[in-house]
Structure formats: C-alpha cells, structure tokens
Design an enzyme around this catalytic site. Structure first.
Site, mmCIF file in Angstrom:
data_model
loop_
_atom_site.group_PDB
_atom_site.id
_atom_site.type_symbol
_atom_site.label_atom_id
_atom_site.label_comp_id
_atom_site.label_asym_id
_atom_site.label_seq_id
_atom_site.Cartn_x
_atom_site.Cartn_y
_atom_site.Cartn_z
ATOM 1 N N ASP A 46 0.814 -1.227 0.000
ATOM 2 C CA ASP A 46 0.000 0.000 0.000
ATOM 3 C C ASP A 46 0.844 1.272 0.000
ATOM 4 O O ASP A 46 0.325 2.369 0.118
ATOM 5 C CB ASP A 46 -0.954 0.014 1.195
ATOM 6 N N ARG A 105 12.286 25.860 -1.418
ATOM 7 C CA ARG A 105 11.761 27.025 -2.145
ATOM 8 C C ARG A 105 10.502 27.588 -1.489
ATOM 9 O O ARG A 105 10.072 28.685 -1.828
ATOM 10 C CB ARG A 105 11.487 26.645 -3.610
ATOM 11 N N LYS A 204 14.942 39.203 -14.317
ATOM 12 C CA LYS A 204 13.771 38.574 -14.927
ATOM 13 C C LYS A 204 12.504 39.031 -14.221
ATOM 14 O O LYS A 204 12.492 39.245 -13.009
ATOM 15 C CB LYS A 204 13.883 37.046 -14.882
ATOM 16 N N ALA A 236 14.423 24.083 -16.318
ATOM 17 C CA ALA A 236 15.471 24.686 -17.165
ATOM 18 C C ALA A 236 14.940 25.748 -18.120
ATOM 19 O O ALA A 236 15.693 26.242 -18.957
ATOM 20 C CB ALA A 236 16.236 23.613 -17.946
ATOM 21 N N GLY A 237 13.677 26.119 -18.007
ATOM 22 C CA GLY A 237 13.129 27.141 -18.886
ATOM 23 C C GLY A 237 13.806 28.481 -18.707
ATOM 24 O O GLY A 237 14.246 29.113 -19.682
ATOM 25 N N THR A 238 13.905 28.941 -17.458
ATOM 26 C CA THR A 238 14.554 30.221 -17.167
ATOM 27 C C THR A 238 16.023 30.187 -17.551
ATOM 28 O O THR A 238 16.553 31.146 -18.125
ATOM 29 C CB THR A 238 14.410 30.555 -15.673
#
Length: 339
Positions: A46, A105, A204, A236-238
């Site tokens: 479980d 974060r 940014k 990894a976009g930024t």
C-alpha cells in the site's frame, strides 16, 4: 556508554551511489573500511515505508545520507522513519546528511494563505530525533534559522571555482559570472570573487510561476564567456532563456554551473537543444539516465567534501574550513589544482 570508534553511515533509497561514494572516501581518509550500515528500506504493497536496521547502533554516532529530492514526500518519510528506527535503537547522536533539501523554495509566505513548508519540514526533522543537519547550498540562508539544532550548510562554489580554474585555464580573464536573477547575486558574487571575475545579472520579471515575461541583462557581456550560477535547475526554462538573452547581448558562449540538478519534465531536452555549451551540476541529486547521456551536461562529485565534513563533525573540528580552495584541493586528490 560504549566508546564510539567510527562514524556510522546509513542511507535511504534517494541517492545510494552518493552514499556509497561518501563511504569509500571516508574509508580512504580513515584507513579502515567504512561501509553503510546494513539495513532495509522497503515499501509495503500500500506504499507504507518500512525500515529495519540489521546492525547494532547503540551508542553510535549515526549519519543518515538522504536527499529529499523527487519523489520528495517518499524520500522525506524514509528519512524520518530511519531516524525513528535509530533513535529507538539507542543511537548516541543522529545527523541528517541532506545534500538536497527539498521544500526549500517554500521558505516564506509569498502571498496570503500560503504555507512556509520548509519550516514545517524542519519541525518534523527535529521532532523525529535528528540532532544535526548537514546540507549543501540551501535555497535560502534563513532556513538554517528554522531549526533549533545546528545546521551546517556547505557551499558548491569552492568546488565550482576549482573546476572553472581547470576547465578555463589560461582563459579566466574572459569569464563573466552571471546571476540569473537578483535573488542569487550573493551566490554569484562569491564565485566571482573566488576566480577574480566580473559579475553580471539577468533581471527577470515573471507574470506567473514558471513563466518569465521579460529578461534584461545588467552589465556588459560582449565577447565574454558567461557562466550562469544558480542553486537549482528545475525545468530549465529560465536557464535556457537566460542563455539566449546573453548570446543576444553579445556573449561569446554560455556555460552554467548549478548545484542541484532537479531537471524535471522537459529540462534535459531543453538543455541539450539550448545555446549553452555546457551545464555543470553536482550529484547531490541522483542523475537520471537521460542526464548522464546528455552531451552537454557534466556532473562534478560532492562525495569528497561531504565525507570530509562528516569526519570534521565527528571529530568536532571546523566545517567552515571546507569553504576554502586550499582545503578543498587536496581533498579532491589533485582532480583540481589550486593556483
């Protein structure tokens, strides 16, 4: 109480390769075999986690090696349950070695009716019986204050500095250290000072979480080899967008040095297709097969510095001495030569 002969290491399933590497490094330092304590960390059908320790740990100085990376909740529960098992087995002291501290974060209330989850995690760790925490590059320094126990926060920048001096030997004058946001300036400045390089910032602005609306480069990066420095790379976009902006502003090439390669979702594909020449991460999070197969992703080991930090904690000597290149260079066995 029996005399403690050696520090004892135990690991969950989050990053066994790193735990074994730390044990090997400690064996070299101590001149005796330091292995992981024999235990099983399993799941019932479980999903419940079960821990059984097969060795006597009464009166021992125990170090649990367990990053709380993806799956964060499972790995955190493994850590808590291992601690409870050791505490009930009369271990003398329990130190949590958390190379990547998950939930870091969520260190403040960003808006109304939101949690401070990193404080909740700190309370859970202390409540489970952990008496000391050893981690690397906390996302926010104030998280150390969430604990009422000692927290040793190692830094990747001394290791990165040694790596940069090796990889860019003879071309250090061309380097420009770049912080991908204003919040990371202190981290980037520290690395810049270590290699005597100038500092630039990519400012940014976000419209919403995960979506960057605009980026502006602060500083002249023309004909510079830019090195982006950050603590976490998630999707990894930024990072890839920052690399593009730097190239558009005249940078010669772009490299990135990131402590924790979370690299979730499309991250690896984005990095391999990006304008970045290389992405350097540590092994604080166990790399996936896709990460290891990527041509422009390189992994630097953290086992030497964690092994020495564990030994220093066990001996009661300074951990902050590991922040200097003069101390780290011999630990890395000549892998990097300090100037």
């Amino acid at each position: 109480m029996p005399t403690i002969q050696e520090p004892k290491l135990i690991s969950g399933n989050a990053n066994l390769p790193l735990a074994n590497a730390i044990a090997r490094r400690m064996s070299l330092h101590r001149g005796v075999n330091v292995g992981l304590v024999d235990a099983r960390v399993e799941r019932f059908n479980d999903g419940e986690i079960f821990v059984e320790v097969f060795e006597n740990v009464r009166g021992e100085d125990m170090f649990i090696i367990q990053p709380t990376s993806n799956p964060a909740n499972d790995n955190l529960m493994e850590l808590l349950i291992m601690c409870d098992a050791l505490r009930r087995s009369s271990a003398a002291r329990i130190t949590a070695v958390i190379p990547y501290f998950g939930y870091a974060r969520q260190d403040r209330r960003s808006k109304a009716r939101t949690p401070i989850t990193s404080k909740l995690v700190a309370n859970m760790l202390v409540g489970a019986g952990i008496e000391r925490v050893l981690t690397m590059d906390l996302h926010a320094a104030q998280i150390q204050g969430f604990f009422d126990i000692p927290v040793d926060n190692l830094y990747a920048s001394p290791v990165f500095a040694l790596d940069l001096k090796t990889q860019f030997a003879g071309h250090l004058d061309d380097l420009m250290i770049v912080s991908p946001d204003v919040g990371g300036v202190a981290r980037a400045r520290d690395l810049a000072k270590r290699i005597d390089a100038p500092l630039s910032i990519v400012d940014k602005r976000r419209e919403k979480a995960g979506v960057v609306a605009e980026m502006t480069v602060i500083g002249d990066v023309t004909d510079k080899t830019c090195v982006i420095v950050d603590d976490i790379c998630d999707t990894a976009g930024t990072l890839c967008k920052a690399a593009e902006v730097l190239m558009e502003n005249g940078a010669k090439e772009v490299h990135s040095y990131i402590t924790h390669g979370v690299l979730s979702g499309p991250a690896v594909e984005r990095v391999t297709k990006s304008v970045m020449k290389s992405l350097v991460i540590t092994d604080s999070i166990q790399p996936t097969d896709a990460v290891k197969a990527a041509d422009n992703i390189r992994i630097v080991p953290t086992a030497p510095v964690f092994a020495q930090a564990i030994l220093n904690i066990w001996h009661g000597t300074s951990v902050s001495s590991l922040f200097e290149a003069e101390t780290l260079s011999p630990i890395y066995d000549g892998m990097y030569a300090a100037e």
